[in-house]
Design an enzyme around this catalytic site. Sequence first.
Site, mmCIF file in Angstrom:
data_model
loop_
_atom_site.group_PDB
_atom_site.id
_atom_site.type_symbol
_atom_site.label_atom_id
_atom_site.label_comp_id
_atom_site.label_asym_id
_atom_site.label_seq_id
_atom_site.Cartn_x
_atom_site.Cartn_y
_atom_site.Cartn_z
ATOM 1 N N GLU A 29 -19.620 -21.248 5.240
ATOM 2 C CA GLU A 29 -19.741 -19.824 5.525
ATOM 3 C C GLU A 29 -18.725 -19.033 4.703
ATOM 4 O O GLU A 29 -17.525 -19.304 4.789
ATOM 5 C CB GLU A 29 -19.546 -19.586 7.021
ATOM 6 N N GLU A 60 -23.104 -24.447 11.769
ATOM 7 C CA GLU A 60 -22.210 -25.555 11.443
ATOM 8 C C GLU A 60 -22.946 -26.888 11.489
ATOM 9 O O GLU A 60 -22.696 -27.778 10.664
ATOM 10 C CB GLU A 60 -21.012 -25.561 12.389
ATOM 11 N N GLN A 82 -15.430 -22.780 8.989
ATOM 12 C CA GLN A 82 -14.512 -21.648 8.823
ATOM 13 C C GLN A 82 -13.261 -21.715 9.705
ATOM 14 O O GLN A 82 -12.162 -21.393 9.261
ATOM 15 C CB GLN A 82 -15.284 -20.358 9.084
ATOM 16 N N PHE A 83 -13.446 -22.123 10.949
ATOM 17 C CA PHE A 83 -12.332 -22.408 11.864
ATOM 18 C C PHE A 83 -12.718 -23.666 12.636
ATOM 19 O O PHE A 83 -13.884 -23.827 13.005
ATOM 20 C CB PHE A 83 -12.113 -21.266 12.867
ATOM 21 N N ASP A 85 -12.312 -24.268 15.516
ATOM 22 C CA ASP A 85 -12.837 -23.859 16.820
ATOM 23 C C ASP A 85 -14.365 -23.781 16.794
ATOM 24 O O ASP A 85 -14.993 -23.711 17.855
ATOM 25 C CB ASP A 85 -12.300 -22.477 17.177
ATOM 26 N N TYR A 86 -14.932 -23.760 15.592
ATOM 27 C CA TYR A 86 -16.390 -23.617 15.470
ATOM 28 C C TYR A 86 -17.049 -24.905 15.007
ATOM 29 O O TYR A 86 -18.185 -24.913 14.519
ATOM 30 C CB TYR A 86 -16.724 -22.479 14.509
ATOM 31 N N PRO A 89 -20.658 -27.023 17.267
ATOM 32 C CA PRO A 89 -22.099 -27.147 16.992
ATOM 33 C C PRO A 89 -22.423 -28.279 16.008
ATOM 34 O O PRO A 89 -23.573 -28.708 15.916
ATOM 35 C CB PRO A 89 -22.467 -25.787 16.386
ATOM 36 N N HIS A 129 -9.556 -19.059 17.556
ATOM 37 C CA HIS A 129 -9.082 -19.191 16.170
ATOM 38 C C HIS A 129 -7.792 -20.003 16.117
ATOM 39 O O HIS A 129 -6.990 -19.846 15.206
ATOM 40 C CB HIS A 129 -8.838 -17.831 15.532
HETATM 41 C C1 LIG Z 1 -19.876 -20.584 15.826
HETATM 42 C C2 LIG Z 1 -19.157 -19.634 14.940
HETATM 43 N N1 LIG Z 1 -19.163 -19.811 13.597
HETATM 44 C C3 LIG Z 1 -18.497 -18.979 12.770
HETATM 45 C C4 LIG Z 1 -17.775 -17.905 13.271
HETATM 46 C C5 LIG Z 1 -16.985 -16.970 12.335
HETATM 47 N N2 LIG Z 1 -17.632 -15.648 12.223
HETATM 48 C C6 LIG Z 1 -17.274 -14.631 13.033
HETATM 49 S S1 LIG Z 1 -18.238 -13.265 12.797
HETATM 50 C C7 LIG Z 1 -19.131 -14.024 11.583
HETATM 51 C C8 LIG Z 1 -20.270 -13.293 10.929
HETATM 52 C C9 LIG Z 1 -21.355 -12.892 11.895
HETATM 53 O O1 LIG Z 1 -22.325 -12.108 11.242
HETATM 54 P P1 LIG Z 1 -23.523 -11.446 12.060
HETATM 55 O O2 LIG Z 1 -24.124 -12.437 12.994
HETATM 56 O O3 LIG Z 1 -24.463 -10.824 11.088
HETATM 57 O O4 LIG Z 1 -22.847 -10.344 12.983
HETATM 58 P P2 LIG Z 1 -22.094 -9.021 12.481
HETATM 59 O O5 LIG Z 1 -20.648 -9.388 12.270
HETATM 60 O O6 LIG Z 1 -22.775 -8.562 11.229
HETATM 61 O O7 LIG Z 1 -22.248 -8.033 13.596
HETATM 62 C C10 LIG Z 1 -18.677 -15.341 11.371
HETATM 63 C C11 LIG Z 1 -19.222 -16.274 10.373
HETATM 64 C C12 LIG Z 1 -17.779 -17.739 14.690
HETATM 65 N N3 LIG Z 1 -17.116 -16.724 15.276
HETATM 66 N N4 LIG Z 1 -18.468 -18.605 15.479
#
Ligand SMILES: Cc1ncc(C[n+]2csc(CCOP(=O)(O)OP(=O)(O)O)c2C)c(N)n1
Lengths: 337, 337, 420, 420
Positions: A29, A60, A82-83, A85-86, A89, A129
């Site tokens: 990501e 993930e 990315q972290f 914590d994720y 999945p 995080h």
């Molecule tokens: C399971 C998981 N994976 C990765 C992340 C890191 N992360 C936080 S916000 C984000 C982007 C999300 O994009 P979108 O679903 O389009 O929502 P938006 O921020 O555009 O409202 C990511 C990759 C996370 N919080 N949880």
Amino acid sequence: MARMNMIQAINSAMDVAMARDPKVLTFGEDVGYFGGVFRCTAGLQKKYGATRCFDTPIAEGGIVAAAIGMGVYGLRPVVEIQFSDYIYPAVDQLVSEAARLRYRSAGGFTAPITLRTPSGGGIFGGQTHSQSPEAIFTHVCGLTTVIPSNPYDAKGLLLASIEDDDPVIFFEPKRIYNGPFDGHHDRPLTPWSKHELSEVPEEYYTLPLGKARIARAGETVTVIAYGTMVHVCLAAAEETGVDAEVIDLRSLLPLDLDTLVESVKKTGRCVVVHEATKTCGYGAELVSLVQEHCFYNLEAPIERVTGWDTPYPHAYEWDYFPGPRRVGLALKKVLES
Amino acid sequence: MARMNMIQAINSAMDVAMARDPKVLTFGEDVGYFGGVFRCTAGLQKKYGATRCFDTPIAEGGIVAAAIGMGVYGLRPVVEIQFSDYIYPAVDQLVSEAARLRYRSAGGFTAPITLRTPSGGGIFGGQTHSQSPEAIFTHVCGLTTVIPSNPYDAKGLLLASIEDDDPVIFFEPKRIYNGPFDGHHDRPLTPWSKHELSEVPEEYYTLPLGKARIARAGETVTVIAYGTMVHVCLAAAEETGVDAEVIDLRSLLPLDLDTLVESVKKTGRCVVVHEATKTCGYGAELVSLVQEHCFYNLEAPIERVTGWDTPYPHAYEWDYFPGPRRVGLALKKVLES
Amino acid sequence: MAKNKKPRLELHIPEPKCRPGKHADFSGLAIPPAGKVARPAIDAQEKDLRHLPYELIRVLDDKGKAVGPWDPKLPAQQLRDGLRHMLLTREFDERMMKQQRQGKTSFYIKCTGEEAVGVAQAMALDDKDMLFPSYRQQGLLVARGCPLVRLMNQIFSNSQDNLKGRQLPIMYSEPDYGFFSISGNLGTQLPQAVGWAMASAYSGDTRIAAGWVGDGTTAEADVHYALTFASVYRAPVILTIVNNQWAISSFQGIAGGEHATFAARAMGYALPGLRVDGNDFLAVYAATKWAADRARANLGASVIELYTYRAAAHSSSDDPSAYRPADEWKNWPLGDPIERLKQHLISIKEWDEKRHSALVEELAQHVAEQLKEATSHGTLGNPPPNDPGSMFEDVLKEMPGRLVMQREQMLALRKLGEEN
Amino acid sequence: MAKNKKPRLELHIPEPKCRPGKHADFSGLAIPPAGKVARPAIDAQEKDLRHLPYELIRVLDDKGKAVGPWDPKLPAQQLRDGLRHMLLTREFDERMMKQQRQGKTSFYIKCTGEEAVGVAQAMALDDKDMLFPSYRQQGLLVARGCPLVRLMNQIFSNSQDNLKGRQLPIMYSEPDYGFFSISGNLGTQLPQAVGWAMASAYSGDTRIAAGWVGDGTTAEADVHYALTFASVYRAPVILTIVNNQWAISSFQGIAGGEHATFAARAMGYALPGLRVDGNDFLAVYAATKWAADRARANLGASVIELYTYRAAAHSSSDDPSAYRPADEWKNWPLGDPIERLKQHLISIKEWDEKRHSALVEELAQHVAEQLKEATSHGTLGNPPPNDPGSMFEDVLKEMPGRLVMQREQMLALRKLGEEN
Ligand SMILES: Cc1ncc(C[n+]2csc(CCOP(=O)(O)OP(=O)(O)O)c2C)c(N)n1
Ligand SMILES: Cc1ncc(C[n+]2csc(CCOP(=O)(O)OP(=O)(O)O)c2C)c(N)n1
Ligand SMILES: [Mg+2]
Ligand SMILES: [Mg+2]
């Protein structure tokens, strides 16, 4: 030789690996054009093209599954979660598939993949995080688990992980990306450039997986740590004046048991330190092995200094984080008992 | 009072719970019309209707997620994961959500759900029908982990789990569904009906979570076990003539530490037994706690008898399964050292 | 805020039309005639393919005639090969289930009634294409000529088992036949197939991948991952959903098939979703070939729903009479893939009853011989497998120290056991 | 086996049209005129709804006129309330991001340009309906009248924080406002929303549920679980996908939006998939109301894709100038939801610039006052939170023994620290 922080060292390792071997590619990501939220893959897409360094859907489990398929084909994918914590999945693909594939196919198929993921707290990232989930993976046979504590090790261990023919989970303690944080959050962070282990060759080199590093030689108590906690333990030794032998595991599995046993046989005392929650953390395995192999040398119960058994509480970060004072008290305790 | 095997006792617990509380419902793969592949929910759909006992899509993560949403609404869902080997797709919802919800919402929302799942080997199920993944969950604060070893406990503990206001993972050692298997695979299985703990009240009762059971009182060595291994350990004690005190944990978390410490302080020796792989298994936590609390009472290193650190090998089941002979040798070893 | 009076809500639980005791009833099921679905060009635009998930591609009509644009027009010899492979697959299943019943192994799974899936799809692909199957496509291995004795050795976990006795019976792994290690965990192989296909494209290779899941498995995360990654990266892969109506005791309505087709899943990812008569050898072959040509032309992935029926029990551990009418298969409107191809061959004068019974005889013979050979290497536990130390191999490429120690312990224990 | 000559395969990596340096270019984007999409009856058959994912439901035309069958015909006062809630949400975001920049808290997320999502959808639902949001629907809380000071206290982790300083800023949890605890893990709330809705139906309740995810999050397993369970059990739930074009630095093509719409996902599960102009307050309201009426009538779940644009950085930790053109929002063809509703109100003579600036002034005042109150209870680390023992509460209902011990240890340590 150059001065690098952890991020630069990891980026350099990726660069070297991709330059050496066209079978190495990386994805995750935001790792492509942007270069990762921690910038560890910065510049790689520009240099090697979009098919060798690209963004993925936020899945993930899909990232790891795709990597396994690529590994089966014969590539050496390096994926970023990315972290850490994720990472949950992706647990099924890691535990049921990556870790078991060589075994269940009797060597017919393998998954030589590397999973990089930032872990640990100290950045006011709250409970999603800041986690340190390594112990979930050290319970799973078939997985190799690596956690560097400095730029030099990070590059050498990451290159070794990528070359390893089995799946490796490579945790990157994000709190020390920019400097050897020792737990003193109220003092300015000394940058890596002031630390000898930020001297990193620009070219290729590897460090063996399963070989611990004596971060500080000592006589009176053995301290076993990894990642950020290595620096916390060194600070604790300094500040308490306890002549502790601080061992940096570098990799949890394979584990350099000989180095641990040798040290504890010498000191007769042992403190195990990690940031993850205590119960069933990796420290429990370390305690079990040490008492099993050094029972007759131990002069005091082995102490565990760890994160508390709660989620990571945002505002109480420094009451949660196992800092030098907590480690220092444990050192005194095992010496006094 | 009636004679019940484990399956009947679990079925009876579900029946009692659904009759007492309309907020209790149960679902999972094949649990509805068919009554579950191990028949634990047999008859419940007929008796309580399809909306209280039904089949689900094959999506363990979705099953747990839906249960959490129902728990938030105020229901008490009991879900079945067909084999604990298939719990991994649900790990994210269990670890990141069910276990954290009360904490992160400061009690504003809770997930009073119960997850039932058959675990353990000894049935020639190969590596995906034999696993014991409990240690992955005991590392996660916010989860309660229960493993009964007999019909009487199974019913009382399951009813207590359903009433518990937090998420409970209830492992059912499938090898003892039909009888107290002691590891002697070459002998006919004695049915539960011949065992005193198959005397199960038809009506409602609960057993407290966190209270261990002394399965056999003894003086010379403390054996800590749970699930199927309790019967293996009892056989080992009989066959070696070692006067072991065999403790059946019943629940891993909450842990009845007092009972363990009291026993080890008496015997001075300890063997920890489980079927799961050794490294970072729950045994590591038990060893750590015992050495921490009984260090000065221990006369020998604590021994771990566990599954080997490999996947469960189909044809070599009985070389993998920790049987009475292995436990017996460990008993002798801790006595001799 | 909205103030409309509100009815009490109700929870809907899907139920199949018939349960044991009742007679099977497929009257509700609309089976369109063969030959009616147009065959788009492989480079047709996605928006022009959106009707496909709601049709049913069929080539063989009720009289066994091949009709319509999807007729692959295969030479008679290939049809006879297909018939042979399907018959061999069925005979193999019969014999091995008997072995399980006789206690010669612990587990078995048949694909009775679904033989066209593995056989026709393997024949429509190239030998070098990589297969990521579920546990019910043994027809793939049969069609690729994998010796049955290899499969039997694995089923018996005997001394010649290429998986060293480690895997549950039928969880084959055959690298030399481009057949991926079958996982006991449902669905995991599908996004792996996509990853393999991405790797092939990354490498400028020409091989494509194919993956299989059942109707029930479509609910797993991995299927969603596979569709997402296949769509985003235009992976050269064929994703087949074998809709055999049942997932152990759950009918396909529990998987989302009550109102939707599984082929329709494809549309959300802008992929073609072909819905095909899974018991029609020619239709399965033609749809797979169409998808393969598309993938080879760098036009990306396709989803194929093969509409069929699980005639057998789920596995040797299952008894379907507990949850579905006994006569369902008999009444299944799409019939038996073997009978239908045989009827076709006869109708075009390329086959007759005599040759058929001769073939059946020959194949029974062949399976018996292979079984004899496999059995000579042992059956499960008889003799007991004699290399327990191998249990510790292949956890990692090099055996780690702790496993070396554990192996020693285990072997010492064994010796002790033999001494007593 | 097939023997056609084969081209080398290539891996496709989606790329957005423009990156920094270039000017934003939405010329490729076809924006249909307002008022053109028919409004089906809520009990229309699924097959008659299959066109919806490929259309774009719009009510407000370029002149601010409300046109077409989806016009909810709301009384002017409700429109003014909507405008007020959207303006308040934006002002709140501005002020709190400033607080973060000034080091008063660790983290913040704005929803600038997406205010119509939370505000219009909250207004189209009943106050007792349960909301399972992502982190970008603060408009839901504003529209439901949750005092801003409550949110600010959480953002500051101060002494009045209802989450006791445990959660990352903006991860609100507001049971009294029917607002579920926001998870830092993407997507997990969506199948939970479906479970809640199933529970409501199970209980014969009248309340429905609504859940939100972003375009990027659609790739997660939980979204597939939510769609599957919602379809199978006909759950009374509204599943909204907020397509704001970006997921941190990844454009929606990486999530599968290069060739498909996210509304089209619904078809694979036989659910209605409404694709809506997310910056059109009236269209968002109308689509949500349609889906809510459908759910209340026991007709099941709907999927709504709200087509909008993330005008702000992803979060306080993000700088979009690194990955997208600076002028994208300025050129975004669907404009600003606040400007568009304002223009509409003025065009129907229910609003004017004077009242508007007065309102803006009033809201700035209000936010300032609330901020003053919140700040009086402290900001992050200032003063340091004074109840560390509370860190051990709510792990479980009753604090287990090991946590009691750990709490004692921690408090002892603290005392020691204060002594030194
Ligand atoms: C399971 C998981 N994976 C990765 C992340 C890191 N992360 C936080 S916000 C984000 C982007 C999300 O994009 P979108 O679903 O389009 O929502 P938006 O921020 O555009 O409202 C990511 C990759 C996370 N919080 N949880
Ligand atoms: C992750 C996972 N969950 C559950 C199971 C147990 N299980 C094995 S087969 C099966 C049914 C699969 O049905 P379907 O996908 O339709 O395939 P079919 O058996 O009909 O070919 C189930 C639930 C499993 N093997 N893996
Ligand atoms: Mg099926
Ligand atoms: Mg987005």
